[in-house]
Design an enzyme around this catalytic site. Structure first.
Site, PDB file in Angstrom:
ATOM      1  N   GLY A 246     103.067  38.563  27.445  1.00  0.00           N
ATOM      2  CA  GLY A 246     102.813  38.833  28.183  1.00  0.00           C
ATOM      3  C   GLY A 246     100.910  39.377  28.415  1.00  0.00           C
ATOM      4  N   GLU A 288     105.640  40.508  21.473  1.00  0.00           N
ATOM      5  CA  GLU A 288     105.667  39.050  21.816  1.00  0.00           C
ATOM      6  C   GLU A 288     104.519  38.081  22.458  1.00  0.00           C
ATOM      7  OE1 GLU A 288     111.082  39.311  21.489  1.00  0.00           O
ATOM      8  OE2 GLU A 288     109.694  38.856  23.710  1.00  0.00           O
ATOM      9  N   ARG A 328      99.812  23.685  34.875  1.00  0.00           N
ATOM     10  CA  ARG A 328     100.223  25.203  35.778  1.00  0.00           C
ATOM     11  C   ARG A 328      98.424  25.038  36.669  1.00  0.00           C
ATOM     12  NH1 ARG A 328      97.368  28.337  33.111  1.00  0.00           N
ATOM     13  NH2 ARG A 328      98.316  30.461  33.313  1.00  0.00           N
ATOM     14  N   TYR A 332     100.989  26.743  39.164  1.00  0.00           N
ATOM     15  CA  TYR A 332     100.394  28.227  40.424  1.00  0.00           C
ATOM     16  C   TYR A 332      98.608  28.306  40.333  1.00  0.00           C
ATOM     17  CZ  TYR A 332     102.175  28.656  35.331  1.00  0.00           C
ATOM     18  OH  TYR A 332     102.669  28.661  33.814  1.00  0.00           O
ATOM     19  N   CYS A 359      99.914  10.373  40.522  1.00  0.00           N
ATOM     20  CA  CYS A 359     100.168   9.847  41.718  1.00  0.00           C
ATOM     21  C   CYS A 359     100.440  11.318  42.695  1.00  0.00           C
ATOM     22  CB  CYS A 359     100.887   9.058  41.909  1.00  0.00           C
ATOM     23  SG  CYS A 359     100.219   8.042  41.101  1.00  0.00           S
ATOM     24  N   GLU A 360      99.639  12.212  42.789  1.00  0.00           N
ATOM     25  CA  GLU A 360     100.035  13.335  43.177  1.00  0.00           C
ATOM     26  C   GLU A 360      98.485  14.284  44.222  1.00  0.00           C
ATOM     27  OE1 GLU A 360     102.098  15.963  44.259  1.00  0.00           O
ATOM     28  OE2 GLU A 360     104.150  14.263  43.522  1.00  0.00           O
ATOM     29  N   TYR A 388     100.530  27.107  27.360  1.00  0.00           N
ATOM     30  CA  TYR A 388     102.100  26.016  28.200  1.00  0.00           C
ATOM     31  C   TYR A 388     101.253  25.169  29.234  1.00  0.00           C
ATOM     32  CZ  TYR A 388     103.353  31.203  27.773  1.00  0.00           C
ATOM     33  OH  TYR A 388     104.553  31.979  27.142  1.00  0.00           O
TER      34      TYR A 388
END
Ligand SMILES: *Cc1c(COP(=O)(O)O)cnc(C)c1O
Length: 436
Positions: A246, A288, A328, A332, A359-360, A388
């Site tokens: 994190g 991690e 990403r 979000y 197509c969005e 990610y």
């Protein structure tokens, strides 16, 4: 953001000219600066060394998974986390030592547990009672002579995200055994009763893109309290406290991440303070990091295509990738910055919205980006896309995933080939209606 340029003023990545990479390997292209990956791994390892504490840095490979990254991580003497049979198989195919692999996940299948045991994975991080049941019967019936090392993933009741942390929120989590309600203790009892399970540590993971030490300090204190309680009541001495990942990184100039040293110092100081009255040995610390290892090392190169100016509204600059290779921003509202690869330091002349080709309407990579004047065919480099991005890529619109290049000391090398149109149809089968 740190920008490297060569004599021609072009952006370089791992000593390679970004324009040459784009020309040689086509776009969209994900390029990793391998030296930066090594540097990040070493910065965490060295921070623990400075604090004179035994530690393991385990790269959370869901951030970017490919054979090549496992090889680099292994060269640096670090461990890896995997969360699926696919990641595990990739690590093994890369020659990664299974003893240095930790297997996570909140719904590991029986087949996956079997695979992990058969491959002698170093640690299984047990997440829930169902998994414990599967594991115990698997060991009993199929591996009666084998002992495996496990950690218990607990839900500490602390969640952290960027600068904030929350001391109650994370109870509402799909991951791990809840401490407050006694589930964690019940899991401990179950594990201790089974001689085939060797419990080596307690694990927790409190969030991602964390920009402050407070959440980790609370976590260490909480895990130490738990360890002491379990030591007194069950004579269980934990060898390891695993604090998860994190650690936050810089995506844009407004992000101010902490260094590895700052995180590690806070963690170790809290640990020593909490452990001072204990007669058992100081546990080893495992962390991690995923994003912090590969995030800043990755750059996505795109070719600029159409440009649409809506007077008084905005200018859309469209590139040849988008949400298919980096979900990403759409998922979000993640923020990124981009530079023009041929002149990354040139003065801005326009502010554009960098849109993808999918197509969005939500397929926008950067909502506001200042850039010098651009031409169709120019190469745009979106920075800090290494975590990610590729690992969450899809084939939406039947568009293949980009190629991935590792660049180091001026040498570029394809480590994941571009997904071609034939690859996209690989799994399709003709539908033939019976009796016709
Ligand atoms: C996702 C995850 C990580 C890595 O998180 P980052 O934010 O990429 O550092 C580490 N440990 C566990 C258990 C995770 O689920």
């Amino acid at each position: 953001m740190k920008i490297n340029v060569n004599e021609q003023g072009h952006l370089t990545i791992g000593g390679c000219d970004a324009l040459e990479l784009a020309q040689n390997y086509e776009t969209p292209l994900v390029v990793y600066d391998v030296a930066q990956i090594r540097q990040q791994l070493r910065s965490y390892q060295e921070a623990f060394k400075q604090q004179q504490i035994s530690a393991v840095v385990s790269y959370a490979s869901k951030a970017f998974c490919a054979k090549a990254i496992y090889q680099v991580v292994q060269q640096e003497g670090a461990h890896v986390d995997v969360v699926s049979a696919g990641e595990l198989a990739t690590a093994l195919a890369a020659g990664f030592d299974p003893q240095n692999i930790s297997y996570h996940g909140n719904n590991k299948s029986l087949a996956e547990l079997d695979f992990a045991i058969a491959q002698q994975v170093g640690v299984l991080v047990v997440d829930n009672f169902y998994e414990l049941t599967l594991l115990q019967s698997l060991l009993h019936y199929k591996y009666p002579r084998q002992t495996i090392q496990v950690m218990l993933r607990i839900t500490p009741g602390i969640s952290a995200h960027t600068h904030e942390y929350d001391q109650t929120g994370q109870i509402d989590s799909k991951f791990g055994f809840d401490v407050n309600s006694g589930q964690a203790e019940k899991a401990l009892q179950q594990v201790l009763q089974n001689p085939q399970l060797d419990l080596i540590g307690i694990h927790a993971h409190i969030g991602s893109q964390i920009m402050a030490v407070a959440g980790f300090e609370l976590l260490v204190a909480k895990l130490c309290q738990l360890a002491h309680a379990w030591q007194q009541k069950y004579h269980f001495e934990t060898k390891i406290l695993n604090l998860g990942g994190g650690f936050g990184i810089r995506y844009t100039d407004s992000d101010e991440p902490l260094t590895a040293q700052q995180f590690v110092e806070a963690i170790v100081q809290t640990l020593r303070k909490e452990w001072v009255n204990s007669d058992s040995e100081l546990p080893q610390v495992w962390i991690e990091p995923g994003r912090a290892i590969v995030g800043n090392a990755g750059v996505s190169l795109y070719t600029i295509g159409s440009k649409k100016t809506i007077p008084h509204v905005r200018t859309f600059l469209t590139v040849d990738g988008g949400m298919g290779d980096n979900i990403r921003p759409a998922l979000y509202q993640a923020q990124y910055e981009a530079v023009l690869a041929r002149a990354p330091l040139a003065a801005a002349e326009q502010t554009v919205t960098v849109a993808g080709r999918y197509c969005e309407s939500g397929d926008v990579l950067i909502s506001q980006q200042a850039l010098p004047a651009t031409q169709p065919g120019d190469i745009l480099a979106v920075l800090a896309t290494g975590a990610y991005g590729y690992s969450m890529a899809s084939n939406y619109n039947r568009i293949g995933r980009p190629a991935v290049v590792f660049a180091e000391e001026g040498q570029g090398q394809i480590v994941v080939a571009r997904e071609e149109i034939v690859d996209l149809m690989h799994l399709d089968q003709d539908y033939v209606k019976e009796n016709e």
